[in-house]
Design a protein around this motif. Structure first.
Motif, mmCIF file in Angstrom:
data_model
loop_
_atom_site.group_PDB
_atom_site.id
_atom_site.type_symbol
_atom_site.label_atom_id
_atom_site.label_comp_id
_atom_site.label_asym_id
_atom_site.label_seq_id
_atom_site.Cartn_x
_atom_site.Cartn_y
_atom_site.Cartn_z
ATOM 1 N N ASP A 1 -3.456 -10.214 1.056
ATOM 2 C CA ASP A 1 -4.352 -9.091 1.387
ATOM 3 C C ASP A 1 -5.423 -9.591 2.354
ATOM 4 O O ASP A 1 -6.196 -10.496 2.014
ATOM 5 C CB ASP A 1 -4.978 -8.582 0.077
ATOM 6 C CG ASP A 1 -5.830 -7.337 0.234
ATOM 7 O OD1 ASP A 1 -5.878 -6.772 1.328
ATOM 8 O OD2 ASP A 1 -6.443 -6.931 -0.788
ATOM 9 N N PHE B 1 -1.770 -6.511 -7.343
ATOM 10 C CA PHE B 1 -2.617 -6.157 -6.204
ATOM 11 C C PHE B 1 -4.093 -6.249 -6.588
ATOM 12 O O PHE B 1 -4.890 -6.906 -5.915
ATOM 13 C CB PHE B 1 -2.245 -4.732 -5.759
ATOM 14 C CG PHE B 1 -2.724 -4.321 -4.394
ATOM 15 C CD1 PHE B 1 -3.565 -5.112 -3.622
ATOM 16 C CD2 PHE B 1 -2.298 -3.096 -3.870
ATOM 17 C CE1 PHE B 1 -3.976 -4.691 -2.362
ATOM 18 C CE2 PHE B 1 -2.699 -2.679 -2.612
ATOM 19 C CZ PHE B 1 -3.540 -3.474 -1.866
ATOM 20 N N SER C 1 -7.872 -13.591 1.348
ATOM 21 C CA SER C 1 -7.407 -13.910 -0.006
ATOM 22 C C SER C 1 -7.545 -15.421 -0.176
ATOM 23 O O SER C 1 -7.111 -16.182 0.695
ATOM 24 C CB SER C 1 -5.928 -13.536 -0.175
ATOM 25 O OG SER C 1 -5.720 -12.143 -0.018
ATOM 26 N N THR D 1 -9.756 -11.896 -3.693
ATOM 27 C CA THR D 1 -10.182 -11.584 -2.326
ATOM 28 C C THR D 1 -11.703 -11.585 -2.255
ATOM 29 O O THR D 1 -12.389 -11.338 -3.243
ATOM 30 C CB THR D 1 -9.700 -10.194 -1.854
ATOM 31 O OG1 THR D 1 -10.463 -9.184 -2.537
ATOM 32 C CG2 THR D 1 -8.212 -9.990 -2.115
ATOM 33 N N THR E 1 0.813 -1.222 0.000
ATOM 34 C CA THR E 1 0.000 0.000 0.000
ATOM 35 C C THR E 1 0.845 1.271 0.000
ATOM 36 O O THR E 1 0.395 2.302 -0.494
ATOM 37 C CB THR E 1 -0.959 0.012 1.215
ATOM 38 O OG1 THR E 1 -0.208 -0.175 2.421
ATOM 39 C CG2 THR E 1 -1.990 -1.098 1.082
ATOM 40 N N THR F 1 -1.830 -5.357 3.297
ATOM 41 C CA THR F 1 -1.441 -6.104 2.101
ATOM 42 C C THR F 1 0.072 -6.113 2.005
ATOM 43 O O THR F 1 0.708 -5.055 2.028
ATOM 44 C CB THR F 1 -2.036 -5.492 0.823
ATOM 45 O OG1 THR F 1 -3.428 -5.277 1.018
ATOM 46 C CG2 THR F 1 -1.827 -6.418 -0.372
ATOM 47 N N ASP G 1 -6.543 -3.323 7.723
ATOM 48 C CA ASP G 1 -6.358 -4.002 6.434
ATOM 49 C C ASP G 1 -4.886 -3.899 6.034
ATOM 50 O O ASP G 1 -4.341 -2.801 5.954
ATOM 51 C CB ASP G 1 -7.253 -3.320 5.386
ATOM 52 C CG ASP G 1 -7.325 -4.083 4.068
ATOM 53 O OD1 ASP G 1 -6.403 -4.868 3.765
ATOM 54 O OD2 ASP G 1 -8.296 -3.856 3.330
ATOM 55 N N PHE H 1 1.073 -11.340 -3.566
ATOM 56 C CA PHE H 1 0.328 -10.400 -2.710
ATOM 57 C C PHE H 1 -0.560 -11.149 -1.720
ATOM 58 O O PHE H 1 -1.321 -12.039 -2.112
ATOM 59 C CB PHE H 1 -0.545 -9.468 -3.578
ATOM 60 C CG PHE H 1 0.251 -8.406 -4.281
ATOM 61 C CD1 PHE H 1 1.098 -8.730 -5.339
ATOM 62 C CD2 PHE H 1 0.157 -7.070 -3.897
ATOM 63 C CE1 PHE H 1 1.849 -7.755 -5.988
ATOM 64 C CE2 PHE H 1 0.898 -6.086 -4.546
ATOM 65 C CZ PHE H 1 1.745 -6.425 -5.589
#
Ligand code: MF3
Ligand code: CO
Ligand code: CO
Length: 268
Positions: free
Chosen positions: A117, A186, A246, A211, A69, A108, A106, A115
């Motif tokens: 997440d 992402f 995820s 996700t 992020t 990631t 949250d 990734f």
């Protein structure tokens, strides 16, 4: 449809990953989940959300991962922290948590290009019964969505499972934000809606990674984004909650990449 050297992309633009790719997602998901396990101890009245973000930033690095992020579309933080009526993309800052606040954290991470997440709900001190019910329904909504993940089902089946459960509990599903494909990127196709009709949308295939991250409001589903261009809040100021995993589609159903190693996903 266009095939490339490794793997394949469906007619809906969804990448199909290979068996060996599950290992990469498993490790990225595990590290994201471990960080959410460890941050729980910091969540208490008096803590600034920026302190929580500082801890996450440090942990991401300590575990040999990179934050997905920081620098993403200009975002500057290692987490999103969404308190009370903030739906998602809350920016960590100097405001202190108060007794009774509920918040989503949250995170990631990127690990060897993969990734991970995930997000969960936390509580600062004791929370009221309505907030507790919102958190329970949001978690159960996500789990019902995940139960619908298997080859041959559709993305509409996932959304429908979530929506019917949430609405049966007289709460609402946010429409303005959705889950997403991920893997070596992402945000990729498809948009994973948390509402929908059975049998609609793309058909799930083994090897899809995405996700599921339903946002549920106690009041109306409408949101607005504040002038900081990130923070999304409920228009009616009602409380909002979110959980995110995820997942990868397997032959049998799905693998959850972001399960909590400490068993702390629902109640950190
Ligand atoms: N982790 C969020 C998601 O679930 C995205 C955050 S993007 C940020 O997709 F820039 F706001 F951090
Ligand atoms: Co996400
Ligand atoms: Co997320």
């Amino acid at each position: 449809m266009l095939d490339d050297i490794r793997g394949r992309v469906t007619k809906d633009g969804i990448r199909i990953y290979e068996d060996a790719d599950f290992a990469g997602m498993r490790e990225a998901g595990r590290i994201a989940a471990l960080i959410l396990d460890d941050v729980g101890a910091l969540v208490q009245p008096g803590t600034m959300t920026s302190e929580i973000d500082d801890f996450i930033r440090t942990e991401v690095a300590r575990r040999g991962a990179t934050s997905a992020t920081i620098g993403y579309k200009g975002y500057q933080h290692a987490s999103c922290i969404s308190v009370n009526h903030v739906v998602c993309h809350g920016i960590p800052g100097a405001k202190k948590l108060a007794e009774g606040d509920i918040l989503n954290i949250d995170v990631t991470v990127i690990v060897e290009g993969w990734f991970g997440d995930t997000s969960r709900m936390y509580a600062a001190g004791a929370i009221n019964r309505k907030a507790e019910r919102l958190i329970e329904v949001t978690h159960e909504g996500l789990m019902r969505g995940i139960e619908a993940v298997k080859p041959g089902n559709t993305f509409g089946d996932i959304g429908h499972a979530i929506q019917t459960f949430v609405e049966a509990n007289r709460m609402s599903v946010v429409r303005d934000f959705c889950g997403h494909g991920l893997g070596r990127v992402f945000h990729a196709p498809p948009n994973v809606l948390h509402y929908g009709r059975p049998g609609t949308g793309a058909v799930l295939e083994e090897g899809m990674f995405f996700t599921i991250e339903p946002m549920v409001n106690l009041g109306r589903p409408e949101t607005k984004v504040l002038s900081d261009e990130w923070t999304a809040v409920t228009r009616d100021k009602s409380l909002s909650a979110q959980y995110e995993h995820s997942v990868g589609v397997t032959a049998e159903g799905c693998e959850i990449f972001t399960l909590s190693p400490g068993g702390k996903f629902f109640k950190p």
